[in-house]
Write a protein that holds these residues in place. Sequence first.
Motif, PDB file in Angstrom:
ATOM      1  N   CYS A   1      50.344  20.519  59.166  1.00 52.09           N
ATOM      2  CA  CYS A   1      50.333  19.438  58.168  1.00 52.09           C
ATOM      3  C   CYS A   1      50.909  18.163  58.791  1.00 52.09           C
TER       4      CYS A   1
ATOM      5  N   THR B   1      51.935  15.493  57.334  1.00 52.11           N
ATOM      6  CA  THR B   1      52.991  14.851  56.527  1.00 52.11           C
ATOM      7  C   THR B   1      54.368  15.428  56.848  1.00 52.11           C
ATOM      8  N   CYS B   2      54.446  16.772  56.917  1.00 47.80           N
ATOM      9  CA  CYS B   2      55.752  17.411  57.097  1.00 47.80           C
ATOM     10  C   CYS B   2      55.888  18.041  58.478  1.00 47.80           C
TER      11      CYS B   2
ATOM     12  N   CYS C   1      56.490  19.803  50.282  1.00 48.72           N
ATOM     13  CA  CYS C   1      55.570  18.786  50.805  1.00 48.72           C
ATOM     14  C   CYS C   1      54.370  18.653  49.869  1.00 48.72           C
TER      15      CYS C   1
ATOM     16  N   THR D   1      51.558  17.152  50.468  1.00 50.71           N
ATOM     17  CA  THR D   1      50.242  17.237  51.118  1.00 50.71           C
ATOM     18  C   THR D   1      49.782  18.688  51.244  1.00 50.71           C
ATOM     19  N   CYS D   2      50.698  19.572  51.697  1.00 54.01           N
ATOM     20  CA  CYS D   2      50.298  20.964  51.969  1.00 54.01           C
ATOM     21  C   CYS D   2      50.861  21.933  50.950  1.00 54.01           C
TER      22      CYS D   2
HETATM   23 ZN   LIG Z   1      53.108  19.380  54.599  1.00 55.64          ZN
END
Ligand SMILES: [Zn+2]
Length: 393
Positions: free
Chosen positions: A180, A182-183, A206, A208-209
């Motif tokens: 991912c 984002t994280c 997170c 996003t995921c």
């Molecule tokens: Zn993530």
Amino acid sequence: MAIVRLNLLPIIYYSLVINKMAKRDYYEILEISKSASPEEIKKAYRKMAIKFHPDKNPGDAASEEKFKEAAEAYEVLSDGNKKARYDQYGHAGMSGNGGFGGGGGGFGGGMNMDDIFSQFGDIFGGHFGGGGGRQQQQQVRGSNLRVRIKLNLEETLNGTQKTIKVKKMKFAKGATSKTCPTCNGAGAQIKVMNTMFGQMQTQQTCSTCQGIGKVADKIPAGANAQGLIKEDEEVTINIPAGARDGVQLSVRGKGNDAPFGGMAGDLLVVVEEEIDKTIKREGDNLHQELYISFAESALGTSKEVNTVGSKVKIKIDAGTQSGKILRLAGKGLPSLEGYGKGDMFVHINVWTPQNLTPSQKEFFEKQIENGEMMAEPSGKEKTFFDKVRDLFN
Ligand SMILES: [Zn+2]
């Protein structure tokens, strides 16, 4: 779900403040006497830890305080040296840098949750999803699947094995994932806030995921964004003897797959009893109706009746009245508690002839004319209520 973690400095400051307030006696916290044995101390702590466990009291600050308080009491009372010092000097012997414990280990109040789980988790871990660590919640698991399974009385009695087809989410062939962005795979985003207690870090799943740490890379046609596709799978389930209506069995790892690796969920199998046309169940006991002719009841007879999975021959005495109940001991279902068996009750019904032929009609008319075959109750016949009472004795 956000995990709040205080930085170390504010915790020490906070505990000093608490220390100045009245501190509860460690023995009182664990509800034990001063002469409690190490085993009793451990038992008492385990009881408190389970009672006030944060997983059992989500979001309850008072419980969390009690949980920490108990851990602190146990930390001291389970250590011979610290216990001796506490017994002699009380809390005064414990606080600050009293020259024991060393290496910053001086507990004088306020244990951090993570310390508690890493130090004592195994004491109460078994109760909470195994392992004791709260980090387990981060692990991505597939969802559970629930199916119903119909069992007839014989399968209920003996147990059985069933192969059923379940529709479940499976990880699609050819689906790939990547870390991912984002994280960076951590599954969580950390935010730092300034509060009156100092800096506070909050950890959030997170967005996003959704905490998985991975996102889809290549998704084959038909699969969803998490790489899962609906497919049929055959699952064989072993059903133990005695499983009753409403009993739920769980088959580990046979539920939906987790997206991008991780553990599959469980398959929850709910037992449903098939209605038997002739045999009715009441707890461990079984009941069935048996119809005999007027002549059979008058002369006596023997009949074969179905019990679960077999047949039994029963004798019907001459002069048996309608409504008599015969008890076949031990021909019911095994008790769920694992000892004893229920009974089978056979309810006798005497069938009164219908649609008589002219000659039969003549026969019965003669009986009445001559005063024969009359109802002659002796007064000792069992009433309906007597019979019901007998069933429960
Ligand atoms: Zn993530």
